[in-house]
Design an enzyme around this catalytic site. Structure first.
Site, PDB file in Angstrom:
ATOM      1  N   ASP A  11       0.785  -1.151  -0.186  1.00 58.58           N
ATOM      2  CA  ASP A  11       0.151   0.055  -0.124  1.00 58.58           C
ATOM      3  C   ASP A  11       0.794   1.198  -0.014  1.00 58.58           C
ATOM      4  O   ASP A  11       0.174   2.119   0.406  1.00 58.58           O
ATOM      5  CB  ASP A  11      -0.766   0.007   1.361  1.00 58.58           C
ATOM      6  CG  ASP A  11      -1.908  -1.262   1.208  1.00 58.58           C
ATOM      7  OD1 ASP A  11      -2.200  -1.823   0.180  1.00 58.58           O
ATOM      8  OD2 ASP A  11      -2.244  -1.603   2.295  1.00 58.58           O
ATOM      9  N   HIS A  39      -4.740  -1.821  -5.816  1.00 59.10           N
ATOM     10  CA  HIS A  39      -3.808  -0.572  -6.144  1.00 59.10           C
ATOM     11  C   HIS A  39      -4.924   0.652  -6.574  1.00 59.10           C
ATOM     12  O   HIS A  39      -5.723   0.374  -7.527  1.00 59.10           O
ATOM     13  CB  HIS A  39      -2.965  -0.970  -7.532  1.00 59.10           C
ATOM     14  CG  HIS A  39      -2.142  -2.246  -6.980  1.00 59.10           C
ATOM     15  ND1 HIS A  39      -1.141  -2.532  -7.816  1.00 59.10           N
ATOM     16  CD2 HIS A  39      -1.860  -2.744  -5.900  1.00 59.10           C
ATOM     17  CE1 HIS A  39      -0.223  -3.361  -7.039  1.00 59.10           C
ATOM     18  NE2 HIS A  39      -0.664  -3.434  -5.887  1.00 59.10           N
ATOM     19  N   SER A 296      -7.248  -0.913   1.084  1.00 54.54           N
ATOM     20  CA  SER A 296      -7.940  -0.785  -0.251  1.00 54.54           C
ATOM     21  C   SER A 296      -8.548  -2.238  -0.849  1.00 54.54           C
ATOM     22  O   SER A 296      -9.780  -2.113  -1.518  1.00 54.54           O
ATOM     23  CB  SER A 296      -7.019  -0.421  -1.532  1.00 54.54           C
ATOM     24  OG  SER A 296      -6.070   0.477  -0.922  1.00 54.54           O
TER      25      SER A 296
HETATM   26  P1  GDP Z   1      -0.752   0.101  -3.558  1.00 57.33           P
HETATM   27  O1  GDP Z   1      -1.234  -0.950  -2.993  1.00 57.33           O
HETATM   28  O2  GDP Z   1       0.691   0.598  -3.409  1.00 57.33           O
HETATM   29  O3  GDP Z   1      -1.127   0.670  -4.787  1.00 57.33           O
HETATM   30  O4  GDP Z   1      -1.465   1.424  -2.434  1.00 57.33           O
HETATM   31  P2  GDP Z   1      -2.767   1.674  -2.085  1.00 57.33           P
HETATM   32  O5  GDP Z   1      -3.772   2.148  -3.329  1.00 57.33           O
HETATM   33  O6  GDP Z   1      -3.431   0.249  -1.485  1.00 57.33           O
HETATM   34  O7  GDP Z   1      -2.952   2.696  -1.134  1.00 57.33           O
HETATM   35  C1  GDP Z   1      -2.195   3.859  -1.209  1.00 57.33           C
HETATM   36  C2  GDP Z   1      -3.307   4.860  -0.845  1.00 57.33           C
HETATM   37  O8  GDP Z   1      -2.798   6.164  -0.868  1.00 57.33           O
HETATM   38  C3  GDP Z   1      -4.491   5.037  -1.997  1.00 57.33           C
HETATM   39  O9  GDP Z   1      -5.790   5.501  -1.285  1.00 57.33           O
HETATM   40  C4  GDP Z   1      -4.056   6.303  -2.621  1.00 57.33           C
HETATM   41  O10 GDP Z   1      -4.879   6.987  -3.468  1.00 57.33           O
HETATM   42  C5  GDP Z   1      -3.463   7.146  -1.814  1.00 57.33           C
HETATM   43  N1  GDP Z   1      -2.064   7.947  -2.019  1.00 57.33           N
HETATM   44  C6  GDP Z   1      -1.016   7.535  -3.075  1.00 57.33           C
HETATM   45  N2  GDP Z   1      -0.284   8.620  -2.983  1.00 57.33           N
HETATM   46  C7  GDP Z   1      -0.687   9.525  -2.358  1.00 57.33           C
HETATM   47  C8  GDP Z   1       0.197  10.736  -1.803  1.00 57.33           C
HETATM   48  O11 GDP Z   1       0.848  11.104  -2.276  1.00 57.33           O
HETATM   49  N3  GDP Z   1      -0.798  11.225  -0.619  1.00 57.33           N
HETATM   50  C9  GDP Z   1      -2.047  11.033  -0.412  1.00 57.33           C
HETATM   51  N4  GDP Z   1      -2.735  11.690   0.660  1.00 57.33           N
HETATM   52  N5  GDP Z   1      -2.421   9.571  -0.666  1.00 57.33           N
HETATM   53  C10 GDP Z   1      -1.768   9.030  -1.846  1.00 57.33           C
HETATM   54  P1  IMO Z   2      -0.870  -4.190  -2.237  1.00 59.43           P
HETATM   55  O1  IMO Z   2      -0.482  -4.926  -3.508  1.00 59.43           O
HETATM   56  C1  IMO Z   2      -1.169  -4.579   2.309  1.00 59.43           C
HETATM   57  C2  IMO Z   2      -0.934  -8.510   3.745  1.00 59.43           C
HETATM   58  C3  IMO Z   2      -2.183  -9.004   4.551  1.00 59.43           C
HETATM   59  C4  IMO Z   2      -1.574  -9.935   5.485  1.00 59.43           C
HETATM   60  C5  IMO Z   2      -0.612 -10.635   4.725  1.00 59.43           C
HETATM   61  C6  IMO Z   2      -0.823 -12.171   4.008  1.00 59.43           C
HETATM   62  O2  IMO Z   2      -2.172  -3.493  -2.294  1.00 59.43           O
HETATM   63  O3  IMO Z   2       0.112  -3.300  -1.560  1.00 59.43           O
HETATM   64  P2  IMO Z   2      -2.506 -12.898   2.216  1.00 59.43           P
HETATM   65  O4  IMO Z   2      -3.587 -12.264   1.761  1.00 59.43           O
HETATM   66  O5  IMO Z   2      -1.377 -12.460   0.764  1.00 59.43           O
HETATM   67  O6  IMO Z   2      -2.509 -13.937   2.616  1.00 59.43           O
HETATM   68  O7  IMO Z   2      -2.269 -11.889   3.401  1.00 59.43           O
HETATM   69  O8  IMO Z   2      -0.014  -9.845   3.648  1.00 59.43           O
HETATM   70  N1  IMO Z   2      -1.256  -7.988   2.418  1.00 59.43           N
HETATM   71  C7  IMO Z   2      -0.989  -6.771   2.040  1.00 59.43           C
HETATM   72  N2  IMO Z   2      -1.149  -5.694   2.830  1.00 59.43           N
HETATM   73  N3  IMO Z   2      -1.178  -4.437   0.634  1.00 59.43           N
HETATM   74  C8  IMO Z   2      -1.158  -5.571   0.013  1.00 59.43           C
HETATM   75  O9  IMO Z   2      -1.060  -5.606  -1.269  1.00 59.43           O
HETATM   76  C9  IMO Z   2      -1.348  -6.671   0.558  1.00 59.43           C
HETATM   77  N4  IMO Z   2      -1.443  -8.077   0.344  1.00 59.43           N
HETATM   78  C10 IMO Z   2      -1.434  -8.790   1.382  1.00 59.43           C
HETATM   79  O10 IMO Z   2      -2.938  -8.019   5.216  1.00 59.43           O
HETATM   80  O11 IMO Z   2      -0.884  -9.289   6.388  1.00 59.43           O
HETATM   81 MG    MG Z   3      -2.861  -1.674  -1.611  1.00 61.22          MG
END
Ligand code: GDP
Ligand code: IMO
Ligand code: MG
Length: 421
Positions: A11, A39, A296
């Site tokens: 994340d 994502h 997310s």
């Molecule tokens: P990913 O799994 O790595 O793609 O990340 P996620 O989408 O799960 O979580 C990142 C969250 O942070 C999302 O809600 C994005 O919209 C938000 N986000 C990404 N970059 C920024 C930033 O620079 N500032 C803020 N405030 N939010 C961000």
């Molecule tokens: P993105 O791509 C954050 C975490 C779960 C749990 C551990 C194992 O959005 O960054 P699983 O479902 O793989 O058996 O879970 O890994 N986890 C994540 N945490 N972002 C993710 O993906 C994750 N995918 C799995 O919360 O701790």
């Molecule tokens: Mg994520």
């Protein structure tokens, strides 16, 4: 091929950055993980969360590949594609799926839940998408792969696997009531799946190299959740690092170019497991609120804490990161002081900055350096020169410590809120 990876516990903002960088590439490819990923992309006032589809899908000139290293849930895929209907995406042209990717079947999700339940308070905090059990079957050489859905004996192969799963589920006393409905959805999704572009993606990728096309590999999860180097057993079941992009797409290590390492200006973790800099006080609460730190994929509140340099150095080392991207700098606007963990202090008083095998067993307390916060909005900032001096100092301090340039600073969730250096 360039690789983009999360350096923390997932994340970090990978979806946003892939979407920003995508116009520089012809192909965006996922190489591991599956629907456990979420994502997020934001542009033109719209917010999307992708789980299995690569984050290049909104750019019509880009080919999006779901590689062999991915585990795919057909039900989630169908739902994702249906959810994108209004964007008129040409799936036949812009999305291809490796026949060697592994399929998540309904009983994998039940097994995930059964395993977690049996662990009690030692549970992993899995997203319960069936990831662990599916990779277990892949490595155990009994999984179903995408190409299998095209064969006449798919149902037979499915029945054999489900038979094994039912034996295990009965061992765990796990109810099967939900299975019939899940299977109905699954087989409907399989029919839809057959209409998609199923290919040998290793050829597509390597032919693209021959044509001098640029590929961006999009990591899921993060290095601290890696099956080998993460905080085992509180990890996911795939190789989330640069090397995983080679096995998950069929690419030689010699083809790896830039490795973009993405990190938040602080840390979050969703699910269980060690998190040395976790904050349990109002500061942690403020971080979660300001950063909107809720999963997310699952909506769970994310645990929050200060940046952890030993962990970040470790991730940079195992991945060979060449450029760093710092995300969510704006979330730290609210703090007068910002802390960064430089070392851990062991109960013996010894200070270390390495993640040893034993690190999660001992009570390692973070040692912090305190920096002055910028404590102002970054809303109208469109270049690095306009950054407040304290933010510039934060960036240079981290660069000095990490020995890798920070080439991008993200100051908001939108595509446009991205400052390149
Ligand atoms: P990913 O799994 O790595 O793609 O990340 P996620 O989408 O799960 O979580 C990142 C969250 O942070 C999302 O809600 C994005 O919209 C938000 N986000 C990404 N970059 C920024 C930033 O620079 N500032 C803020 N405030 N939010 C961000
Ligand atoms: P993105 O791509 C954050 C975490 C779960 C749990 C551990 C194992 O959005 O960054 P699983 O479902 O793989 O058996 O879970 O890994 N986890 C994540 N945490 N972002 C993710 O993906 C994750 N995918 C799995 O919360 O701790
Ligand atoms: Mg994520």
């Amino acid at each position: 091929m360039d690789v983009l990876l999360g350096l923390q516990w997932g994340d970090e903002g990978k979806g946003k950055v892939v979407d920003v960088l995508a116009p520089q590439y012809e192909i965006v490819a996922r190489f591991q993980g599956g629907p456990n990923a979420g994502h997020t992309l934001e542009f033109d006032g719209i917010k999307h969360v992708l789980h299995q589809i690569p984050s290049g899908i909104f750019r019509s000139q880009i080919l999006n590949i779901i590689g062999n290293g991915v585990v795919l849930d057909p039900i989630v895929l169908k739902r994702e594609i249906d959810g994108l209907a209004k964007f008129n995406i040409d799936y036949k042209k812009n999305l291809v799926i490796s026949k060697k990717a592994t399929i998540i079947i309904p009983t994998h999700k039940l097994l995930d839940a059964a395993y977690e339940q049996s662990k009690g308070d030692k549970k992993i905090g899995s997203t319960l998408k069936g990831i662990g059990p599916t990779y277990q079957d892949k490595i155990g050489r009994s999984a179903l792969r995408v190409g299998d859905i095209l064969s006449d004996d798919f149902q037979e192969k499915y029945d054999v696997l489900v038979g094994k799963h039912k034996t295990t589920l009965s061992y765990y006393n796990y109810p099967l009531d939900a299975l019939a409905e899940m299977e109905e959805q699954f087989f409907a999704a399989i029919e839809f799946f057959k209409t998609l572009n199923l290919i040998d993606s290793e050829y597509v990728v390597n032919d693209a190299f021959a044509d001098n096309k640029k590929i961006l590999a999009e990591g899921a999860q993060g290095s601290l959740l890696d099956i080998d180097f993460g905080s085992y057993p509180f990890v996911t079941s795939s190789s989330t690092m640069t090397a995983g992009a080679c096995t998950g797409l069929g690419v030689s290590p010699s083809k790896i170019g830039e490795v973009f390492g993405i990190f938040k200006a602080y840390c979050t973790r969703v699910g269980s497991g060690p998190f040395p800099t976790e904050l349990f006080d109002q500061t942690g609460e403020d971080m979660r609120k300001e950063g909107n730190e809720f999963g997310s994929t699952t909506g769970r509140p994310r645990r929050c804490g200060w940046l952890d340099l030993p962990a970040l150095k470790y991730s940079i080392m195992i991945n060979g990161v060449t450029q760093l991207f710092m995300m969510k700098a704006d979330v730290l606007n609210i703090f007068e002081e910002i802390k960064v963990c430089t070392h851990y202090e062991l109960p013996s008083g010894e200070k270390i900055d390495r993640l040893s095998f034993e690190i999660s067993e001992v009570d390692a307390k973070p040692v912090y350096k305190t920096l002055k916060g910028w404590n102002c909005s970054l809303a109208n900032i469109d270049s690095y020169e306009k950054f407040p001096v304290e933010l510039k100092e934060y960036v240079s301090y981290l660069e000095d410590e990490l020995n890798v340039p920070i080439k991008l600073v993200s100051v908001g969730p939108d595509r446009s809120q991205t400052i390149l250096r």
